[in-house]
Design a protein around this motif. Sequence first.
Motif, short mmCIF file in Angstrom:
data_model
loop_
_atom_site.label_atom_id
_atom_site.label_comp_id
_atom_site.label_asym_id
_atom_site.label_seq_id
_atom_site.Cartn_x
_atom_site.Cartn_y
_atom_site.Cartn_z
N ARG A 13 44.00 63.23 -44.53
CA ARG A 13 44.38 61.96 -45.17
C ARG A 13 44.51 60.87 -44.13
N PHE A 14 44.14 59.64 -44.52
CA PHE A 14 44.44 58.47 -43.71
C PHE A 14 45.29 57.56 -44.59
N GLY A 15 46.59 57.51 -44.35
CA GLY A 15 47.47 56.76 -45.26
C GLY A 15 47.35 57.35 -46.64
N SER A 16 46.99 56.52 -47.61
CA SER A 16 46.90 57.03 -48.98
C SER A 16 45.48 57.53 -49.30
N VAL A 17 44.53 57.39 -48.34
CA VAL A 17 43.14 57.81 -48.61
C VAL A 17 42.97 59.29 -48.30
N ARG A 18 42.51 60.03 -49.28
CA ARG A 18 42.19 61.44 -49.04
C ARG A 18 40.73 61.50 -48.60
N ALA A 19 40.50 61.34 -47.30
CA ALA A 19 39.12 61.29 -46.78
C ALA A 19 38.42 62.62 -47.02
N VAL A 20 39.14 63.71 -46.79
CA VAL A 20 38.62 65.06 -47.08
C VAL A 20 39.69 65.74 -47.93
N GLY A 37 26.08 62.53 -49.23
CA GLY A 37 26.98 61.87 -50.18
C GLY A 37 27.01 60.39 -49.90
N PRO A 38 27.57 59.63 -50.83
CA PRO A 38 27.62 58.18 -50.63
C PRO A 38 28.58 57.81 -49.50
N SER A 39 28.51 56.55 -49.10
CA SER A 39 29.38 56.04 -48.05
C SER A 39 30.84 56.26 -48.43
N GLY A 40 31.62 56.75 -47.48
CA GLY A 40 33.05 56.93 -47.73
C GLY A 40 33.42 58.22 -48.43
N SER A 41 32.46 59.14 -48.59
CA SER A 41 32.76 60.37 -49.34
C SER A 41 33.36 61.47 -48.47
N GLY A 42 33.50 61.22 -47.16
CA GLY A 42 34.20 62.19 -46.32
C GLY A 42 33.32 63.02 -45.40
N LYS A 43 32.03 62.72 -45.34
CA LYS A 43 31.10 63.54 -44.54
C LYS A 43 31.41 63.45 -43.05
N THR A 44 31.54 62.20 -42.57
CA THR A 44 31.79 62.02 -41.14
C THR A 44 33.12 62.63 -40.74
N THR A 45 34.10 62.49 -41.60
CA THR A 45 35.41 63.08 -41.29
C THR A 45 35.29 64.60 -41.18
N CYS A 46 34.49 65.22 -42.03
CA CYS A 46 34.26 66.68 -41.93
C CYS A 46 33.64 67.03 -40.58
N ASP A 159 25.35 63.06 -36.77
CA ASP A 159 25.91 62.08 -37.70
C ASP A 159 24.91 60.97 -37.95
N GLU A 160 24.19 61.05 -39.06
CA GLU A 160 23.16 60.05 -39.39
C GLU A 160 22.32 59.70 -38.17
N PRO A 161 21.76 60.68 -37.49
CA PRO A 161 21.11 60.38 -36.21
C PRO A 161 19.84 59.55 -36.35
N THR A 192 24.15 62.81 -43.78
CA THR A 192 23.26 61.74 -44.20
C THR A 192 23.64 61.25 -45.59
N HIS A 193 23.29 59.99 -45.89
CA HIS A 193 23.43 59.56 -47.27
C HIS A 193 22.04 59.43 -47.91
N ASP A 194 21.02 59.92 -47.19
CA ASP A 194 19.64 59.81 -47.66
C ASP A 194 19.23 61.15 -48.26
P1 ATP Z 1 29.66 56.91 -44.24
O1 ATP Z 1 28.40 57.48 -44.77
O2 ATP Z 1 29.87 55.48 -44.61
O3 ATP Z 1 29.90 57.17 -42.78
P2 ATP Z 1 31.40 59.13 -44.92
O4 ATP Z 1 31.05 59.90 -46.12
O5 ATP Z 1 31.04 59.70 -43.61
O6 ATP Z 1 30.86 57.65 -45.05
P3 ATP Z 1 34.06 59.04 -43.89
O7 ATP Z 1 33.70 58.21 -42.71
O8 ATP Z 1 34.39 60.45 -43.66
O9 ATP Z 1 32.97 58.92 -45.01
O10 ATP Z 1 35.31 58.31 -44.57
C1 ATP Z 1 35.99 58.84 -45.71
C2 ATP Z 1 37.14 57.90 -46.09
O11 ATP Z 1 38.14 57.94 -45.09
C3 ATP Z 1 36.74 56.46 -46.21
O12 ATP Z 1 37.47 55.89 -47.29
C4 ATP Z 1 37.15 55.84 -44.90
O13 ATP Z 1 37.42 54.47 -45.04
C5 ATP Z 1 38.38 56.65 -44.57
N1 ATP Z 1 38.58 56.79 -43.10
C6 ATP Z 1 37.78 57.45 -42.25
N2 ATP Z 1 38.26 57.42 -40.99
C7 ATP Z 1 39.41 56.69 -41.06
C8 ATP Z 1 40.39 56.29 -40.09
N3 ATP Z 1 40.29 56.64 -38.81
N4 ATP Z 1 41.42 55.56 -40.51
C9 ATP Z 1 41.55 55.20 -41.81
N5 ATP Z 1 40.67 55.55 -42.78
C10 ATP Z 1 39.62 56.28 -42.41
#
Ligand code: ATP
Length: 337
Positions: A13-20, A37-46, A159-161, A192-194
């Motif tokens: 979690r980042f604050g109230s956002v459940r990134a994963v 997945g679409p932007s912001g769906s949690g892939k990069t965080t994984c 990561d989206e290389p 990727t989001h592609d």
């Molecule tokens: P993208 O394709 O745009 O990179 P993604 O699927 O990889 O998107 P993440 O980067 O994992 O998504 O982000 C998931 C959610 O967590 C988003 O809402 C993002 O804003 C939030 N988030 C990611 N990293 C942080 C951080 N360091 N601090 C606060 N919020 C974050």
Amino acid sequence: MSPAVRFVNVSRRFGSVRAVDGVTIDIVEGEFFAMLGPSGSGKTTCLRLIAGFEQPDEGHIEIFGETAEGVPPYRRNVNTVFQDYALFPHMTVGENVAYGLMIKGVGRADREAKARDALAMVKLAGYEERRPAQLSGGQRQRVALSRALVNGPKVLLLDEPLGALDLKLREQMQEELKALQKELGITFVFVTHDQGEALSMANRVAIFNEGKIVQVGSPADVYERPRSRFVADFVGSSNVLSPAFAAGHAGAAKWTSLRPEKIGVVPSGTPVPAAHAHADGEVKTISYQGAVTRLGVAAEDMRIIAELPAGAAPLKEGDSVRLIWPRSAMVTMEDGA
Ligand code: ATP
């Protein structure tokens, strides 16, 4: 055999956002695994959780059977290729590639030899003395790749290389990455989001939405048998038939996916072959796309998209047509959301 990477109910979690949000997955050793997945769906965080740049708030991560929590990134046998390459502009290509080895205390001759090998792997033998500014985007991308490979990782995180490359180069690099992964036999985890990129390169694809994996399977599996409207729409495009419409056209009373390319467009009144379903309607939109032409057909309360191959008999808006499709092309889904 332990999986290369195991997530058990992992949340970040980042604050109230459940990134994963409660992700459970096994990534098998030697596979080319795409996170789509679409932007912001949690892939990069994984990916960052695997690399060790982030720690889970809940759940558990293993890398080759060993607990990853608390293990720093440089002890994980995992390397990352970032979208922006993150090359050092003041260093030569050779120095960039050898940098990680230098930090680890590997001697000069040894690291130069390893850097040369790693550059040869990505077809950049002889580029050691150039600086990043003297390379094309595609070449910089290869340097970033070889800088990760030089460490001999067991898992390579990408990561989206290919995000910064133009279409032609992207397609070429897709082929090369696939070939390289086969040759090296190490596990690739690719974000990727592609959807085209994920389907064409990966052995398995995980589809992300709002921090969760909503479906995982082979490319053919997720394309042919989407379990939800989200997957049907995100992986390619699909007609999502309502339960009532499907039931009225030889399907089950369930949300149903019907891919546009499975639908034939014939003149009204054409007899319907055995094991096929049909709907009569009126052409509302025509969109020429080169290899295919996409038709939007109003049939009862649905707008159905069908694809005509190039060279098919021309149609115009307002024409009455019959749509036919094999019943087997109707794939029932678990939900319409
Ligand atoms: P993208 O394709 O745009 O990179 P993604 O699927 O990889 O998107 P993440 O980067 O994992 O998504 O982000 C998931 C959610 O967590 C988003 O809402 C993002 O804003 C939030 N988030 C990611 N990293 C942080 C951080 N360091 N601090 C606060 N919020 C974050």
